[in-house]
Design a protein around this motif. Structure first.
Motif, PDB file in Angstrom:
ATOM      1  N   MET A 211       0.828  -1.202   0.000  1.00 24.43           N
ATOM      2  CA  MET A 211       0.000   0.000   0.000  1.00 24.43           C
ATOM      3  C   MET A 211       0.865   1.255   0.000  1.00 24.43           C
ATOM      4  O   MET A 211       0.619   2.204  -0.755  1.00 24.43           O
ATOM      5  N   GLY A 212       1.890   1.288   0.866  1.00 24.26           N
ATOM      6  CA  GLY A 212       2.740   2.474   0.983  1.00 24.26           C
ATOM      7  C   GLY A 212       3.497   2.769  -0.293  1.00 24.26           C
ATOM      8  O   GLY A 212       3.561   3.924  -0.741  1.00 24.26           O
ATOM      9  N   GLN A 213       4.075   1.716  -0.886  1.00 25.31           N
ATOM     10  CA  GLN A 213       4.829   1.922  -2.126  1.00 25.31           C
ATOM     11  C   GLN A 213       3.924   2.383  -3.261  1.00 25.31           C
ATOM     12  O   GLN A 213       4.291   3.264  -4.049  1.00 25.31           O
ATOM     13  N   TYR A 214       2.732   1.797  -3.348  1.00 22.20           N
ATOM     14  CA  TYR A 214       1.809   2.170  -4.421  1.00 22.20           C
ATOM     15  C   TYR A 214       1.421   3.642  -4.299  1.00 22.20           C
ATOM     16  O   TYR A 214       1.457   4.388  -5.288  1.00 22.20           O
ATOM     17  N   LEU A 215       1.042   4.052  -3.083  1.00 23.62           N
ATOM     18  CA  LEU A 215       0.610   5.440  -2.886  1.00 23.62           C
ATOM     19  C   LEU A 215       1.736   6.415  -3.204  1.00 23.62           C
ATOM     20  O   LEU A 215       1.524   7.430  -3.893  1.00 23.62           O
ATOM     21  N   GLY A 216       2.950   6.113  -2.735  1.00 26.29           N
ATOM     22  CA  GLY A 216       4.083   6.991  -3.016  1.00 26.29           C
ATOM     23  C   GLY A 216       4.389   7.084  -4.502  1.00 26.29           C
ATOM     24  O   GLY A 216       4.639   8.180  -5.033  1.00 26.29           O
ATOM     25  N   LEU A 217       4.349   5.952  -5.190  1.00 29.23           N
ATOM     26  CA  LEU A 217       4.636   5.942  -6.623  1.00 29.23           C
ATOM     27  C   LEU A 217       3.539   6.618  -7.430  1.00 29.23           C
ATOM     28  O   LEU A 217       3.816   7.248  -8.462  1.00 29.23           O
ATOM     29  N   MET A 218       2.294   6.493  -6.978  1.00 30.48           N
ATOM     30  CA  MET A 218       1.196   7.159  -7.682  1.00 30.48           C
ATOM     31  C   MET A 218       1.379   8.674  -7.637  1.00 30.48           C
ATOM     32  O   MET A 218       1.239   9.365  -8.663  1.00 30.48           O
ATOM     33  N   ILE A 219       1.715   9.189  -6.465  1.00 31.81           N
ATOM     34  CA  ILE A 219       1.946  10.634  -6.326  1.00 31.81           C
ATOM     35  C   ILE A 219       3.175  11.047  -7.132  1.00 31.81           C
ATOM     36  O   ILE A 219       3.167  12.068  -7.836  1.00 31.81           O
TER      37      ILE A 219
END
Length: 400
Positions: A211-219
């Protein structure tokens, strides 16, 4: 239990195939609340199904089960589970093991003690009933024959045919009543595939790092695309697009390295597990970057969040960290099969548990990388033809 957990596949492995073990297997199949419940005799095949998550749990009735019960010994019941799964599935398996044990123990009382008491009661009750029945039948036959000789053998057969069904019911009822106060229990053992962690770290960590990696990469991808929209006026859109891809590859590896390094300070695992997690999370990060940057290119940067945020939330629900795929509705199954988060959560489960079977998960991530590149390339080829910086392209300034 949530309704859809009834879709979890459960296997009963009957290695004994004797009278009592067959009745126990049949009783479990009739009483467990699962739609996909099968009986097998192949333990190795069943273990493979559990390892690749085509089955959730196996209840194993070992050879000699029937013999132990008949001899008055405590029989053994075995379970096979894979703890490298979602939190809900693990909890359901634990509850199911308790339920199976109580169900089998009740059946053992019925099968062993009831049978023993029935054998003791049947001859005595049958003898008493036959004596009373014969006395009445001969008396009636003598009246009917007006004092002539009667065929007692034939009368006995008729009386036995009438009395036996009634006596059998009475014997079973009495034997069941006599066995009720006693309690026979089966001892059990559990073969746990994968991790045997004393807490929930190995189950929760894959979900939270994904979840954390996805959110950071999306931003990061949205910011990168907005930068691309401005910088393309300096270096050209294709050279800038190439720079964007190089940035994505470097970001994917660095982010995975930082994430797995940080996780190792909280969760204990060896060097080979670290390498497996690093490789798989790097692939995951690359697939997320390509997917989110492709959507950002199609959506013009910031407006793409109107699609990307709901997709992110859907992946949390369909990621398998809490609910296994077998318990999902068709819509969420589709999301889990065609987006990155589910693949990485279960890839991480496999790596931390020392399990294989990650080839199909890796393959899905590579397809997502390719799809993101294609969509991004098409968006750059078809769009972004303007020669003047304005609107969203001017949000992040870039100077010559």
């Amino acid at each position: 239990m949530p309704t859809n957990t009834k879709n979890l596949p459960i296997v009963i492995v009957n290695q004994d195939n004797q009278q009592i073990s067959n009745k126990v297997a049949s009783g479990l199949k009739d009483n467990l609340p699962f739609k996909h419940l099968t009986v097998s005799s192949n333990l190795s095949q069943t273990k493979h199904r559990i390892e690749v998550r085509k089955a959730s749990l196996a209840v194993v009735i070992p050879a000699g089960f029937n013999k132990d019960v008949r001899a008055g010994k405590q029989p053994t019941l075995n379970f096979v589970v894979n703890n490298a799964n979602s939190m809900l599935q693990t909890n359901v398996n634990q509850s199911l093991i308790s339920r199976v044990q109580s169900t089998v123990n009740a059946q053992l009382t019925q099968q062993s003690l009831v049978g023993m008491y029935a054998k003791q009661l049947a001859p005595k009750m049958m003898k008493t009933a036959m004596q009373a029945g014969m006395k009445t039948a001969i008396k009636k036959a003598m009246v009917a024959s007006k004092g002539q000789a009667v065929n007692q053998k034939k009368i006995r057969q008729q009386v036995q045919a009438q009395v036996q069904p009634k006596i059998e019911k009475q014997v079973m009822a009495q034997a069941t009543k006599m066995a009720a106060p006693f309690n026979i229990t089966a001892k059990s053992s559990t073969d746990t595939m994968g991790t045997k962690q004393p807490n929930m770290q190995h189950q929760m960590a894959p979900m939270f790092i994904s979840m954390g990696q996805y959110l950071g990469l999306m931003i990061a991808s949205v910011i990168s695309i907005m930068t691309f929209m401005s910088v393309r006026f300096i270096g050209g859109k294709w050279k800038t697009f190439l720079g964007l891809q190089i940035t994505g590859v470097i970001t994917a590896f660095v982010l995975a390295l930082i994430t797995i390094g940080a996780m190792r300070t909280l969760v204990s695992f060896d060097g080979s597990t670290f390498n497996a997690l690093l490789w798989r999370n790097s692939l995951y990060d690359l697939s997320v970057f390509e997917l989110t940057s492709g959507l950002a290119l199609l959506g013009g940067g910031l407006p793409s969040l109107l699609v990307q945020m709901p997709l992110f939330i859907l992946q949390i629900l369909a990621g398998g960290g809490t609910l296994p795929r077998a318990a999902m509705t068709s819509f969420y199954k589709f999301i889990s099969q065609n987006t990155p988060m589910y693949q990485n959560i279960y890839n991480s489960f496999n790596a931390m548990a020392g399990l294989g079977n990650s080839g199909s998960l890796d393959q899905t991530l590579w397809w997502i990388v390719l799809a993101g590149l294609v969509f991004g390339g098409l968006a750059v080829a078809i769009g972004y033809r303007g020669t003047k910086r304005h609107g969203l392209a001017a949000v992040i300034p870039a100077k010559f």
